[in-house]
Enzyme design. Structure first.
Site, PDB file in Angstrom:
ATOM      1  N   MET A  50       0.785  -1.222   0.000  1.00 42.28           N
ATOM      2  CA  MET A  50       0.000   0.000   0.000  1.00 42.28           C
ATOM      3  C   MET A  50       0.824   1.282   0.000  1.00 42.28           C
ATOM      4  O   MET A  50       0.309   2.341  -0.324  1.00 42.28           O
ATOM      5  CB  MET A  50      -0.925   0.022   1.230  1.00 42.28           C
ATOM      6  CG  MET A  50      -2.064  -0.961   1.154  1.00 42.28           C
ATOM      7  SD  MET A  50      -3.295  -0.414  -0.037  1.00 42.28           S
ATOM      8  CE  MET A  50      -4.402  -1.815  -0.045  1.00 42.28           C
ATOM      9  N   ASP A 347      -2.795   2.158  -4.043  1.00 43.81           N
ATOM     10  CA  ASP A 347      -1.917   1.815  -2.963  1.00 43.81           C
ATOM     11  C   ASP A 347      -1.565   3.102  -2.236  1.00 43.81           C
ATOM     12  O   ASP A 347      -0.722   3.858  -2.659  1.00 43.81           O
ATOM     13  CB  ASP A 347      -0.767   1.072  -3.641  1.00 43.81           C
ATOM     14  CG  ASP A 347       0.599   1.388  -3.168  1.00 43.81           C
ATOM     15  OD1 ASP A 347       0.721   2.176  -2.266  1.00 43.81           O
ATOM     16  OD2 ASP A 347       1.543   0.828  -3.723  1.00 43.81           O
ATOM     17  N   THR A 348      -2.327   3.372  -1.182  1.00 45.08           N
ATOM     18  CA  THR A 348      -2.201   4.625  -0.448  1.00 45.08           C
ATOM     19  C   THR A 348      -2.562   4.370   1.007  1.00 45.08           C
ATOM     20  O   THR A 348      -3.375   3.494   1.297  1.00 45.08           O
ATOM     21  CB  THR A 348      -3.162   5.688  -1.026  1.00 45.08           C
ATOM     22  OG1 THR A 348      -2.833   5.938  -2.385  1.00 45.08           O
ATOM     23  CG2 THR A 348      -3.099   6.995  -0.265  1.00 45.08           C
ATOM     24  N   VAL A 349      -1.984   5.151   1.916  1.00 51.54           N
ATOM     25  CA  VAL A 349      -2.399   5.089   3.321  1.00 51.54           C
ATOM     26  C   VAL A 349      -2.617   6.506   3.831  1.00 51.54           C
ATOM     27  O   VAL A 349      -1.889   7.427   3.469  1.00 51.54           O
ATOM     28  CB  VAL A 349      -1.365   4.375   4.211  1.00 51.54           C
ATOM     29  CG1 VAL A 349      -1.279   2.901   3.859  1.00 51.54           C
ATOM     30  CG2 VAL A 349       0.017   5.023   4.121  1.00 51.54           C
ATOM     31  N   SER A 366       1.955   7.291  -0.394  1.00 50.93           N
ATOM     32  CA  SER A 366       1.535   6.388  -1.470  1.00 50.93           C
ATOM     33  C   SER A 366       2.654   6.107  -2.462  1.00 50.93           C
ATOM     34  O   SER A 366       3.613   6.867  -2.569  1.00 50.93           O
ATOM     35  CB  SER A 366       0.361   7.015  -2.221  1.00 50.93           C
ATOM     36  OG  SER A 366       0.007   6.277  -3.365  1.00 50.93           O
TER      37      SER A 366
END
Length: 539
Positions: A50, A347-349, A366
């Site tokens: 992520m 895909d990121t937080v 990301s």
């Protein structure tokens, strides 16, 4: 689960180990920025599909002592050799989204960590050393952690296209060449050594030391374009946040090259509608949210890119008059047609932090697609982003590829203020879903008095056209009543249903602060592997 506490420090991330690590350092008296660095480094290890320190990050930092809100843009620019003609000479009409040619922007995340740390030391009286804030991340990389269901699923989904890359195969596949299974111990000893170097020597090591040399050498040996000069010339930049208004609140976000103005614009459009007469979760409710998003996305796609290369009339875009005009384009009886390509699930937080002094951080990190470019240069353990594949090779496109340019970025951390103080610290993963989810969460909290956990967990939607699809649709979680979906179809919406709690909707999080009592409610998305913990929790 909601954690409610009074005058305490809190952290929320989409992975419980990152939340726990940040909480532990808060318990030791760290400030919100120090906790954010711990959370960001740990989650780059334990949620490797992520995000990565080979990607970018963006920060909103509220300084309670100086009563100021500061933005930090730690996204990388394209390389000095990055030109449209370079890719066209190789026969490409689009930038590849995997491989070495996808690595055409400098990873900015490490510079963001360094810049934020320096602010913590000089402005917030931070007491922790830079190296100390990396210790948990190094430990998890060296000693391992249980693989999440999310990591197993995303590895399985991408194994065919990514196993051709040596670094990916050696890092994310076991000795049999298969993905690690949920709950199996996953170690990254090479990444641990890289993190140790950054911890000891700071961002300089990443941008002009051994790490930079390893990354650039491998990229250039495989036909890539980034140079050592690109890395050495990179810097994160302090920027002024942008603001808008929703009901009696002030909404803050980041300016271009992020899509923050789209997130604000959606809410300002919705300001023109009286939600006291509209039931939450009704046909009218979802219809208005979707239509407001469409209007904002039309404006976003017309202008969004690096403002150093393109004139973006932000003052007009965020004006009340402009929002009123866009609201008049919305019909309650039928949907508007808007054809655009939705970013795939990405895909990121997002991470949020608030300390006892009142400082707050909204942070997003990301590498764009899950596993980014798929490239992990030898002896680094760092997954490189593919954010630069969002550039266009069309000479007439506002976000066209040019040397030393920042691309259109979906990342946009947010805060909602009441009485000049943070009221809601919030954000989400999800690419183009970020503005949609942000608006949904804000309306549920502000207009319908939802607590933060229920606002996040309640059914969500995602408008757009995913890769491989031929039409724009609206994906709804299957918890939305069929009768509502049928009514939306009658208004012209193309509806699809997905699972009850779908990853497509992103992993949101929020911290709500009562302006009178400083009581804090903290919530992580039930769709993620997160678990908000306060500093009084027994660990």
């Amino acid at each position: 689960m909601i954690n409610i506490l009074n005058n305490k420090s809190v952290a929320v991330t989409p992975h419980h180990l990152a939340t726990k690590a940040a909480t532990e350092v808060l318990k030791e008296g760290a400030n919100a920025i120090e906790a954010a660095i711990v959370g960001a480094t740990v989650i780059s290890v334990v949620y490797p599909h992520m995000n990565s320190l080979g990607g970018d990050n963006f920060w909103l930092i509220y300084d309670a002592k100086n009563k100021s809100l500061n933005g930090l843009n730690a996204s990388g620019k394209s390389g000095e050799r990055a030109t449209i003609q370079y890719y066209k000479n190789l026969g490409y009409s689009k930038i590849p989204f995997r491989g070495y040619l996808a690595c055409n922007t400098v990873p900015g995340a490490v510079s963001g960590l360094q810049k934020a740390y320096e602010y913590s030391k000089t402005k917030l009286n931070g007491t922790k050393s830079f190296s100390y804030l990396f210790e948990k991340a190094i430990s998890y990389a060296q000693n391992g952690f249980p693989v999440t269901k999310s990591q197993e699923e995303y590895t399985n989904e991408n194994i065919t296209s990514l196993k051709i890359f040596k670094g990916f195969k050696e890092t994310f596949l076991n000795q049999e060449g298969l993905p690690y299974k949920e709950k199996e111990l996953f170690k990254q000893p090479i990444l641990a050594k890289t993190l140790e170097l950054i911890a000891q020597k700071g961002a300089t090591e990443f941008y002009s030391g051994k790490i930079a040399n390893k990354i650039v050498s491998e990229i250039q040996a495989n036909g890539g374009i980034l140079t050592l000069d690109d890395f050495e010339n990179h810097t994160a930049n302090w920027i002024n946040p942008i603001k808008g208004f929703y009901r009696d609140f002030t909404v803050y976000n980041l300016p271009p090259n992020t899509q923050g103005f789209a997130s604000i614009l959606i809410l300002q459009i919705l300001n023109n509608f009286d939600f006291t007469k509209i039931e939450e979760g009704s046909t009218d409710y979802y219809h208005l949210l979707i239509e407001a998003c469409k209007q904002a996305f039309i404006i976003r796609d017309k202008y969004l890119t690096d403002p150093d290369f393109y004139d973006i009339p932000l003052d007009y875009i965020l004006s009340k008059e402009h929002a009123n005009l866009l609201a008049k384009n919305i019909s309650l009886e039928k949907t508007a047609d808007f054809n655009y390509q939705l970013e795939p699930k990405g895909d990121t937080v997002w991470l949020g932090f608030s300390d006892e002094m009142g400082n707050a951080v909204s942070l997003i990190q990301s590498t764009y697609h899950e596993f980014g470019s798929g490239i992990i240069p030898e002896d680094t353990g760092i997954t490189l982003q593919n954010r630069g594949c969002f550039f266009s090779l069309d000479e007439n496109h506002p976000n066209k590829l040019e040397p030393q340019k920042r691309t259109f970025h979906t990342l946009n951390p947010a805060m909602l203020f009441k009485n000049n103080k943070p009221y809601l610290i919030y954000g989400t993963m999800g690419g183009e879903g970020q503005p949609q989810t942000q608006a949904t969460i804000v309306t549920r909290i502000v207009d319908y008095n939802y607590d933060v956990q229920n606002a996040i967990n309640a059914p969500r939607y995602l408008y757009g056209r995913a890769w491989g699809e031929t039409e724009n649709d609206v994906k709804f979680e299957s918890r939305v009543p069929v009768s509502i979906l049928e009514e939306l179809k009658k208004r012209g919406h193309l509806i699809k249903t997905v699972e009850k709690f779908s990853n497509l909707m992103g992993h949101a999080g929020a911290i709500q602060i009562d302006p009178k009592t400083d009581t804090k409610q903290v919530a992580a998305d039930i769709r993620s592997d997160g678990n908000p913990i306060n500093k009084e929790t027994s660990l």
